[in-house]
Design an enzyme around this catalytic site. Structure first.
Site, PDB file in Angstrom:
ATOM      1  CE  LYS A 195      -3.518   2.505   2.603  1.00 11.42           C
ATOM      2  NZ  LYS A 195      -4.518   2.504   3.702  1.00 11.42           N
ATOM      3  CD  GLU A 201       9.226  -6.116   7.088  1.00  8.58           C
ATOM      4  OE1 GLU A 201       8.899  -5.038   6.537  1.00  8.58           O
ATOM      5  OE2 GLU A 201       8.903  -6.423   8.231  1.00  8.58           O
ATOM      6  N   GLY A 256      -4.766  -1.892   5.162  1.00 11.29           N
ATOM      7  CA  GLY A 256      -3.981  -3.037   4.718  1.00 11.29           C
ATOM      8  C   GLY A 256      -4.669  -4.365   4.982  1.00 11.29           C
ATOM      9  NE  ARG A 257      -6.539  -3.722  11.059  1.00 15.85           N
ATOM     10  CZ  ARG A 257      -5.855  -2.589  11.182  1.00 15.85           C
ATOM     11  NH1 ARG A 257      -4.658  -2.486  10.604  1.00 15.85           N
ATOM     12  NH2 ARG A 257      -6.343  -1.551  11.861  1.00 15.85           N
ATOM     13  CD  GLU A 342      -1.833  -4.376  11.503  1.00 18.79           C
ATOM     14  OE1 GLU A 342      -2.335  -4.161  10.369  1.00 18.79           O
ATOM     15  OE2 GLU A 342      -0.644  -4.738  11.660  1.00 18.79           O
ATOM     16  CG  HIS A 373      -4.238 -35.616  16.153  1.00 14.96           C
ATOM     17  ND1 HIS A 373      -4.437 -36.892  16.641  1.00 14.96           N
ATOM     18  CD2 HIS A 373      -5.243 -35.396  15.276  1.00 14.96           C
ATOM     19  CE1 HIS A 373      -5.496 -37.421  16.052  1.00 14.96           C
ATOM     20  NE2 HIS A 373      -6.000 -36.539  15.206  1.00 14.96           N
ATOM     21  CE  LYS A 482       5.621  -0.960   9.582  1.00 14.07           C
ATOM     22  NZ  LYS A 482       4.568  -0.348   8.723  1.00 14.07           N
TER      23      LYS A 482
HETATM   24  O1  F6P Z   1       1.792  -4.289   9.992  1.00 14.41           O
HETATM   25  C1  F6P Z   1       1.824  -2.946   9.696  1.00 14.41           C
HETATM   26  C2  F6P Z   1       1.364  -2.741   8.268  1.00 14.41           C
HETATM   27  O2  F6P Z   1       1.265  -1.374   8.027  1.00 14.41           O
HETATM   28  C3  F6P Z   1       0.043  -3.444   7.966  1.00 14.41           C
HETATM   29  O3  F6P Z   1      -1.073  -2.732   8.420  1.00 14.41           O
HETATM   30  C4  F6P Z   1       0.134  -3.579   6.472  1.00 14.41           C
HETATM   31  O4  F6P Z   1      -0.798  -4.523   5.952  1.00 14.41           O
HETATM   32  C5  F6P Z   1       1.581  -4.040   6.321  1.00 14.41           C
HETATM   33  O5  F6P Z   1       2.295  -3.304   7.331  1.00 14.41           O
HETATM   34  C6  F6P Z   1       2.190  -3.843   4.941  1.00 14.41           C
HETATM   35  O6  F6P Z   1       2.101  -2.495   4.574  1.00 14.41           O
HETATM   36  P1  F6P Z   1       2.251  -2.102   2.999  1.00 14.41           P
HETATM   37  O7  F6P Z   1       1.115  -2.782   2.277  1.00 14.41           O
HETATM   38  O8  F6P Z   1       2.176  -0.624   2.968  1.00 14.41           O
HETATM   39  O9  F6P Z   1       3.583  -2.640   2.533  1.00 14.41           O
END
Ligand code: F6P
Length: 515
Positions: A195, A201, A256-257, A342, A373, A482
């Site tokens: 987003k 990462e 995002g979620r 979240e 199990h 972060k």
């Molecule tokens: O976990 C924090 C967060 O901002 C989430 O809300 C989001 O889905 C994820 O990191 C990835 O963010 P982006 O889609 O901006 O890379």
């Protein structure tokens, strides 16, 4: 001006507190015909059975009274009208908007997704070496990974799956290196899902994938056909080297979620076809209409939310588990962890007051029958109260009749054993029972039904946030980690001695030790 809503200050909360002192056992509730009349709800092919709970009509009515005392009605209206209910970010919340039939028909980005998907599937869009695309590597994390990955796994079907999807999320380079080793660069499409297009990462993995393409493909403009971006930050994607016509944007008001319904869902369409993605959206919309219009006592997301509030705020539960009796939903608990925790892992009310009451429960789970199990021993005879959601399907064309029957009978057996218990020959073999669970059954795992199921939980989370008077749509708690990771990355390592020792231990520094 009236006092801001504070749940413990309501008469309903006091009533529920009193009722919790003599909460009925599940066994008692199972014989309570008045409560049992309320315990079965349905929407289309989805049924919800809450007959195995520590409930009574008085408790149910107390929970409804608490809901009605909360800002739920105003917030729900704002959810569907585009009101800025995401208070701390001053934004609307758009995930229901982007799955209405009108939006699906008219949205230009959805049209572009349909056309791109059809071009990849038909071979009209080929790779830099004029070969059809066969693999997708979706690079993203959090909501840019968990939602699409869960849906792709759930809907992977020999009749509709056209491309092989790989998902890379962790910055752990072994993950992307392993995935890329399994892919042929000449037939692989890299989808960068982010987003913000700033997530550490995702950018690290995207750079690895870009270098892999550059090292393996001829240096020609057609190499750009292997890179796609799904983001609200198109300019950043262009700077990264993604061709503008391969960027699929979405709006800032999509959290995002909550974003699998947006362009973040492109990988779902690429794997399973645009029609599948569209059916998923329409399933979500069907649940939206139900949530918006059904009377609260017959409202499925409301019913699930009231159960979480009852166990979490009045009976001492700290966690809740979701047990899908379907191996293709093995990622559903992980998806729900982000959606629920979240959204509801907050301790400040919408007005900025600290909550002195519990909010989000710890959400976890695993498929059945596997969980039987692994951790069901604790659920049957442990010391924790863990309300459970069982999810099952009436039929499964990918299974066999004997195997699918075995799955369903295990689901029923576990609900029954947990609820009824059984006296044992001695205390070690005794089952107290009265372990509560909800049962969600769908006729089959179809895109539409999966859309309903996901939206059911989105609106359950929303309803809980209204009762707890917290904002479900921000996530300030993820920022400090972060920022520190970026500071450590910059070499900003001046820390107190104990933290310094940690940095030494993880081999970020080598501090001279005093002799
Ligand atoms: O976990 C924090 C967060 O901002 C989430 O809300 C989001 O889905 C994820 O990191 C990835 O963010 P982006 O889609 O901006 O890379």
């Amino acid at each position: 001006m009236s006092e801001p809503f504070y749940p413990p200050n309501t008469p309903a909360w006091q009533t529920l507190k009193a009722l919790s002192e003599q909460a009925p056992s599940v066994q008692t509730a199972m014989n309570d015909t008045e409560w049992q009349r309320k315990a079965h709800l349905q929407l289309n092919e989805l049924t919800l059975n809450v007959s195995h709970h520590r409930m009574s009509i008085d408790i149910f009515e107390g929970l409804l009274a608490l809901l009605n005392a909360s800002p739920f009605a105003t917030l729900r209206a704002g959810l569907f009208s585009g009101g800025a209910i995401n208070l701390t970010e001053g934004r609307a919340v758009g995930h229901t908007r982007i799955r209405t039939p009108d939006f699906i028909r008219a949205d230009p980005t959805l049209k572009a997704i349909r056309e791109f998907t059809q071009a990849v599937h038909s071979g009209a869009l080929k790779s830099a070496t004029d070969r059809p695309f066969k693999h997708i590597v979706n690079i993203g994390i959090g909501g840019s990974d968990l939602g699409p990955k869960m849906v792709c796994q759930a809907l992977d079907h020999p009749d509709t799956s056209q491309l092989t999807c790989h998902f890379v999320a962790n910055v752990d380079g072994a993950e992307i290196n392993t995935v890329l080793r399994r892919c042929d660069p000449e037939t692989t499409l890299i989808v960068i899902a982010s987003k913000t297009f700033t997530t550490q990462e995702t950018l690290m993995n995207a750079r690895t994938a870009r270098a892999w393409l550059q090292a393996s493909l001829p240096d020609s403009p057609k190499r750009a056909q292997h890179l796609v971006a799904l983001t609200t930050a198109a300019a950043k994607a262009v700077d990264f080297g993604v061709a503008p016509n391969q960027i699929f944007a979405f709006d800032e008001d999509i959290g995002g979620r909550y974003s699998l319904w947006s362009s973040i869902g492109l990988t779902i369409a690429l794997q399973s076809g645009f029609e599948t993605f569209e059916a998923l959206l329409l399933g979500g919309h069907a649940m939206d209409q139900h949530f918006s219009n059904a009377p609260l006592p017959q409202n499925l997301p409301v019913m699930l939310a009231l159960m979480s509030v009852w166990y979490g705020n009045f009976l001492g539960a700290q966690s809740q588990a979701v047990i899908p009796y379907c191996e293709r939903l093995s990622l559903f608990p992980s998806f729900l962890q982000q959606l629920d925790m979240e959204s509801l892992g907050k301790s400040t009310t919408r007005e900025g007051r600290s909550t002195d009451y519990q909010t989000g429960l710890i959400t976890w789970g695993q498929t059945g029958t596997n969980g039987q199990h692994a951790f069901f021993q604790l659920l049957h005879q442990g010391t924790h109260l863990v309300p459970l959601d069982f999810i099952g399907f009436g039929e499964d064309s990918l299974s066999s009749e004997p195997a699918h029957r075995a799955l369903r009978l295990n689901l029923a057996a576990q609900v029954t054993a947990l609820a009824q218990g059984q006296p044992g020959a001695d205390s070690h073999r005794d089952y107290a029972g009265s372990k509560p669970s909800s049962v969600i059954m769908l006729d089959a795992l179809t895109p539409f039904n999966l859309g309903m199921l996901i939206a059911l939980y989105e609106h359950k989370v929303f309803t809980c946030s209204a009762i707890w008077n917290i904002n479900a749509f921000d996530q300030w708690g993820v920022e400090l980690g972060k920022a520190l990771a970026n500071a450590f990355d910059r070499g900003d390592l001046e820390q107190p001695p104990v933290t310094q020792a940690l940095l030494d231990q993880v081999r970020l520094t080598q501090t001279e030790q005093d002799p």
